[in-house]
Design a protein around this motif. Structure first.
Motif, PDB file in Angstrom:
ATOM      1  N   ARG A   1      -8.452   3.051   7.722  1.00 14.57           N
ATOM      2  CA  ARG A   1      -7.667   2.933   6.482  1.00 14.57           C
ATOM      3  C   ARG A   1      -7.608   1.485   5.991  1.00 14.57           C
ATOM      4  O   ARG A   1      -7.679   1.216   4.785  1.00 14.57           O
ATOM      5  CB  ARG A   1      -6.257   3.468   6.700  1.00 14.57           C
TER       6      ARG A   1
ATOM      7  N   VAL B   1      -6.442   4.937  -3.141  1.00 13.37           N
ATOM      8  CA  VAL B   1      -5.305   4.126  -2.709  1.00 13.37           C
ATOM      9  C   VAL B   1      -4.491   3.728  -3.929  1.00 13.37           C
ATOM     10  O   VAL B   1      -5.008   3.664  -5.053  1.00 13.37           O
ATOM     11  CB  VAL B   1      -5.756   2.851  -1.953  1.00 13.37           C
TER      12      VAL B   1
ATOM     13  N   SER C   1      -2.347   6.247   0.325  1.00 17.14           N
ATOM     14  CA  SER C   1      -3.752   6.234   0.752  1.00 17.14           C
ATOM     15  C   SER C   1      -4.102   7.616   1.269  1.00 17.14           C
ATOM     16  O   SER C   1      -3.315   8.230   1.990  1.00 17.14           O
ATOM     17  CB  SER C   1      -3.984   5.186   1.842  1.00 17.14           C
TER      18      SER C   1
ATOM     19  N   LEU D   1       0.862  -1.191   0.000  1.00 15.86           N
ATOM     20  CA  LEU D   1       0.000   0.000   0.000  1.00 15.86           C
ATOM     21  C   LEU D   1       0.896   1.238   0.000  1.00 15.86           C
ATOM     22  O   LEU D   1       1.277   1.763   1.036  1.00 15.86           O
ATOM     23  CB  LEU D   1      -0.918   0.000   1.224  1.00 15.86           C
TER      24      LEU D   1
END
Length: 496
Positions: free
Chosen positions: A76, A96, A17, A14
């Motif tokens: 999140r 994201v 975000s 990730l």
């Protein structure tokens, strides 16, 4: 019939975000937490709630349930937590970027209320895919197929709400590679499994305890007989994994995130065979309700009037173990401007007692045994008043002498205003009074003249003062034939 085994999204994958991970304060080992208080541990992206009255020094991640219970994923990470019922929520958009480092060709957004979802793929800094799907009125899932397959690809997803002030929600986001399990035959069955409890007593009264529920699907697909072994191995490899099962993309009811319960392959045909599957979705359990204490904390934050959407205002309600409010802190992380808090009612008690110290209600503000050293004095300012006086007679000496002084303390930058009055007397020929008013060693007013007056007024001010203690003085420089009698100084502080 298709299935997508999901890639487990990690912190390293990730890469971006726009959803902050600030649901609750980060757990601190030396802080005492009351019953019902919630914290997060960002290192594991989980939310915990205290189940003890005086909870200090107990790591939620290592606790066995004696001090903390795990509520779920942080906002999140809720859409990546492999659970149904939790969701990531935010105003305007959820955006994201994922760099999985694996071969993926499918992205699915489940249990969403977004108006539309946009997916972009870039490889080596070049955009190679860009598609936006609008959500239908009764649709809750959007599936993007045929993404460019490259382990170096980065996939960006943006889900948009109806307006900047509206909230957008995503229950689950899945990326992975699709596996074909044949052609779906007509007549699949869909249902739900309800885990609610219904009890009927001896008098016929029925009570219902509402609990979670899960989707259920029975489906049959047509496969080549030569692929029967391949399909069997593929399904066996997925026996302990939650996957996205897609009977038909046009129907939300035939799209289930869960496990297969059983499967069978009919090898009775020469060229074609049938694969029959029963799919059970993950249980849709609503999030654990907040405790009354946490609801009070969140409600207090909602009372803050923020000057702009990008300004962060924070309210913290500190509650003592006996349930009484200990303190309220209102802070603004953006120091460029202030903010207001609107309270319909508020009561503060002396710690450990039922003695009311402060109350805001319909009848105004009531304070008992509260010392106030600043009061409201016009828009944006606070004032502090004080005075000093003396009555003894002092004769002039022909040189400057202080006949009255007062110390004034500024708790913050501001200015000092002072007014004074001096009664004088003289013998023989009248002489000039020669009186002056000083603030912080600076003369701000003087009174002289050809003849003395029985009462001399003085006034002046000095601004631009920093927080600190300053002197206000009356200076007398008259001849020996003149005396000063009663004298008085009154001061006012005006804070910037």
């Amino acid at each position: 019939m298709k299935v997508v085994p999901p890639v487990i999204v990690t912190d390293a994958m990730l890469t971006a975000s726009n959803v902050p991970e600030t649901d609750h304060p980060e757990w601190v080992s030396g802080t005492t937490y009351p019953l019902g208080y919630r914290v997060i541990k960002a290192s594991v992206h989980r939310v915990y709630e205290s189940v003890a009255v005086e909870n200090v020094g107990n790591d939620p991640q290592e606790d066995d349930g004696s001090w903390w219970i795990e509520v779920g994923a942080t906002n999140r990470w809720a859409m990546f937590d492999e659970a149904v019922g939790s969701a990531t929520r935010q105003s305007d958009t959820i955006a994201v970027t994922i760099a999985s480092g694996q071969f993926v060709d499918t992205l699915a957004v489940l249990d969403t209320d977004a108006v539309d979802v946009r997916v972009q793929v870039s490889i080596g800094g070049s955009d190679v895919y860009d598609e936006t799907l609008a959500r239908g009125v009764e649709q809750t899932s959007l599936i993007f197929r045929d993404l460019p397959v490259d382990p170096a690809a980065t996939v960006s997803m943006t889900a948009s709400a109806a307006s900047a002030m509206a909230t957008v929600e995503i229950g689950t986001l899945i990326i992975g590679s699709i596996v074909d399990l044949g052609i779906t035959e007509t007549g699949p069955s869909v249902s739900i499994t309800d885990f609610s409890r219904r009890n009927t007593d001896d008098f016929g009264t029925t009570t219902v305890v509402e609990r979670g529920w899960a989707k259920r699907m029975g489906i049959r697909s047509l496969i080549d007989a030569a692929d029967a072994d391949i399909v069997q191995r593929r399904l066996a490899a997925l026996r302990a994994r939650a996957c996205l099962w897609i009977g038909e993309e046009e129907y939300d009811s035939l799209t289930i995130y869960g496990f297969f319960k059983d499967f069978s392959i009919d090898l009775s045909l020469v060229a074609k065979s049938y694969c029959t599957l029963t799919i059970e979705g993950l249980t849709n359990v609503p999030p654990l309700p907040q405790s009354p204490i946490q609801e009070a904390i969140d409600g207090l934050e909602d009372l803050l009037i923020k000057p702009a959407p990008d300004y962060i205002a924070k309210a913290v309600l500190l509650i003592k173990p006996n349930g009484r409010v200990g303190a309220i802190m209102l802070t603004n992380s953006q120091i460029q401007t202030g903010f207001d808090a609107e309270l319909d009612a508020l009561r503060l008690f002396k710690p450990g007692t039922d003695d009311l110290l402060f109350e805001v209600g319909d009848d105004g503000i009531a304070m008992n045994d509260v010392q106030v050293n600043r009061i409201k004095a016009g828009t944006g300012n606070s004032a502090q008043f004080g005075s000093a006086s003396a009555s003894g007679s002092l004769a002039g000496t022909g040189a400057a002498q202080v006949v009255l002084s007062k110390s004034v303390t500024l708790l913050a930058p501001g200015s000092i205003q002072a007014v004074a009055a001096v009664a004088t007397a003289y013998s023989g020929t009248p002489a000039a009074a020669d009186l002056a008013l000083y603030i912080d060693g600076t003369e701000v007013f003087s009174a002289g003249g050809a003849a003395a007056a029985p009462a001399v007024p003085l006034s002046g001010s000095k601004s631009g003062l920093a927080a600190g203690t300053y002197s206000v003085e009356i200076m007398f420089n008259g001849p020996s034939t003149m005396t000063v009698n009663g004298r008085n100084i009154a001061t006012t502080i005006i804070y910037d």
